[in-house]
Design a protein around this motif. Structure first.
Motif, short mmCIF file in Angstrom:
data_model
loop_
_atom_site.label_atom_id
_atom_site.label_comp_id
_atom_site.label_asym_id
_atom_site.label_seq_id
_atom_site.Cartn_x
_atom_site.Cartn_y
_atom_site.Cartn_z
N ALA A 191 38.63 1.10 -1.16
CA ALA A 191 39.15 1.69 0.07
C ALA A 191 40.67 1.75 0.08
O ALA A 191 41.25 2.58 0.78
CB ALA A 191 38.64 0.91 1.28
N GLU A 192 41.30 0.91 -0.70
CA GLU A 192 42.76 0.86 -0.71
C GLU A 192 43.38 1.83 -1.73
O GLU A 192 44.59 2.03 -1.72
CB GLU A 192 43.23 -0.56 -1.03
CG GLU A 192 42.71 -1.61 -0.06
CD GLU A 192 43.12 -1.34 1.38
OE1 GLU A 192 44.28 -0.96 1.61
OE2 GLU A 192 42.27 -1.50 2.27
N PRO A 248 39.03 14.35 -3.00
CA PRO A 248 40.34 13.94 -2.49
C PRO A 248 40.17 12.92 -1.36
O PRO A 248 39.25 13.03 -0.54
CB PRO A 248 40.94 15.24 -1.93
CG PRO A 248 40.09 16.35 -2.45
CD PRO A 248 38.75 15.76 -2.74
N ARG A 249 41.03 11.93 -1.31
CA ARG A 249 40.94 10.91 -0.25
C ARG A 249 41.01 11.54 1.14
O ARG A 249 40.38 11.07 2.07
CB ARG A 249 42.04 9.86 -0.42
CG ARG A 249 41.87 9.00 -1.67
CD ARG A 249 40.70 8.07 -1.51
NE ARG A 249 40.37 7.44 -2.79
CZ ARG A 249 39.79 6.28 -2.91
NH1 ARG A 249 39.47 5.59 -1.84
NH2 ARG A 249 39.50 5.80 -4.08
N ALA A 250 41.74 12.63 1.28
CA ALA A 250 41.86 13.30 2.57
C ALA A 250 40.55 13.92 3.04
O ALA A 250 40.39 14.22 4.22
CB ALA A 250 42.94 14.38 2.49
N ASP A 310 42.33 10.18 -6.17
CA ASP A 310 41.06 10.84 -5.91
C ASP A 310 39.90 10.00 -6.44
O ASP A 310 40.03 9.28 -7.42
CB ASP A 310 41.03 12.22 -6.59
CG ASP A 310 42.01 13.20 -5.98
OD1 ASP A 310 42.49 12.96 -4.85
OD2 ASP A 310 42.30 14.21 -6.64
N TYR A 311 38.75 10.15 -5.80
CA TYR A 311 37.54 9.43 -6.20
C TYR A 311 36.82 10.23 -7.27
O TYR A 311 36.57 11.43 -7.09
CB TYR A 311 36.65 9.23 -4.97
CG TYR A 311 35.40 8.45 -5.25
CD1 TYR A 311 35.41 7.06 -5.31
CD2 TYR A 311 34.19 9.09 -5.45
CE1 TYR A 311 34.25 6.34 -5.55
CE2 TYR A 311 33.03 8.38 -5.70
CZ TYR A 311 33.07 7.00 -5.74
OH TYR A 311 31.92 6.30 -5.99
N THR A 312 36.47 9.60 -8.38
CA THR A 312 35.93 10.34 -9.53
C THR A 312 34.63 9.76 -10.09
O THR A 312 34.27 10.04 -11.23
CB THR A 312 36.97 10.42 -10.66
OG1 THR A 312 37.33 9.10 -11.06
CG2 THR A 312 38.20 11.21 -10.24
N ALA A 317 33.81 5.74 5.32
CA ALA A 317 33.20 4.98 4.22
C ALA A 317 32.53 3.77 4.86
O ALA A 317 33.21 2.83 5.28
CB ALA A 317 34.26 4.56 3.20
N THR A 318 31.20 3.83 4.96
CA THR A 318 30.46 2.84 5.73
C THR A 318 29.45 2.10 4.87
O THR A 318 28.57 2.73 4.26
CB THR A 318 29.70 3.54 6.88
OG1 THR A 318 30.62 4.36 7.61
CG2 THR A 318 29.06 2.53 7.80
#
Length: 122
Positions: free
Chosen positions: A18-19, A94-96, A23-25, A101-102
């Motif tokens: 989360a920090e 993209p983080r945006a 980008d998430y890949t 995120a649960t």
């Protein structure tokens, strides 16, 4: 503008940071975007089936994504043996684009409990 629904991705706690600012890949369990060629996504109606088929007994985090903030193309593609087309993202998340995120709790029967995390079916 075409109205697209919220898209979802299941992440494991070890893959989700989360920090992080990049980008998430992670494509799916144990596979990266580079290895798979796309990131597996789901529509709300598909999330619990994916959790049951691939993440049973594992802690997961439900990422809700704004499809209008994704910079790569999303294609709905058939999966062998399944009568539904799943969204695949051909680039990083993209983080945006991440609305939430649960962590997903477990129900008493051991299945993931998405109550209150996904829109109610029409």
């Amino acid at each position: 503008m075409i109205e697209l629904p919220t898209l979802y991705h299941l992440a494991t706690p070890d893959a989700w940071d989360a920090e992080a600012s990049d980008d998430y890949t992670v494509s799916t369990l144990g596979r990266s975007l580079a290895e798979e060629g796309f990131i597996h996504l789901s529509l709300a109606r598909q999330v619990s089936g994916v959790a049951e088929a691939f993440y049973a007994g594992r802690d997961v985090i439900l990422l809700a994504l704004d499809p209008h903030r994704l910079s790569a193309r999303v294609e709905f593609e058939q999966v062998p043996g399944v009568d539904d087309a799943f969204p695949h993202l051909y680039g990083p998340i993209p983080r945006a684009a991440i609305l939430s995120a649960t962590p997903v709790p477990f129900a008493q029967d051991g299945a993931h409990d998405f109550t209150g995390l996904l829109p109610e079916p029409l």
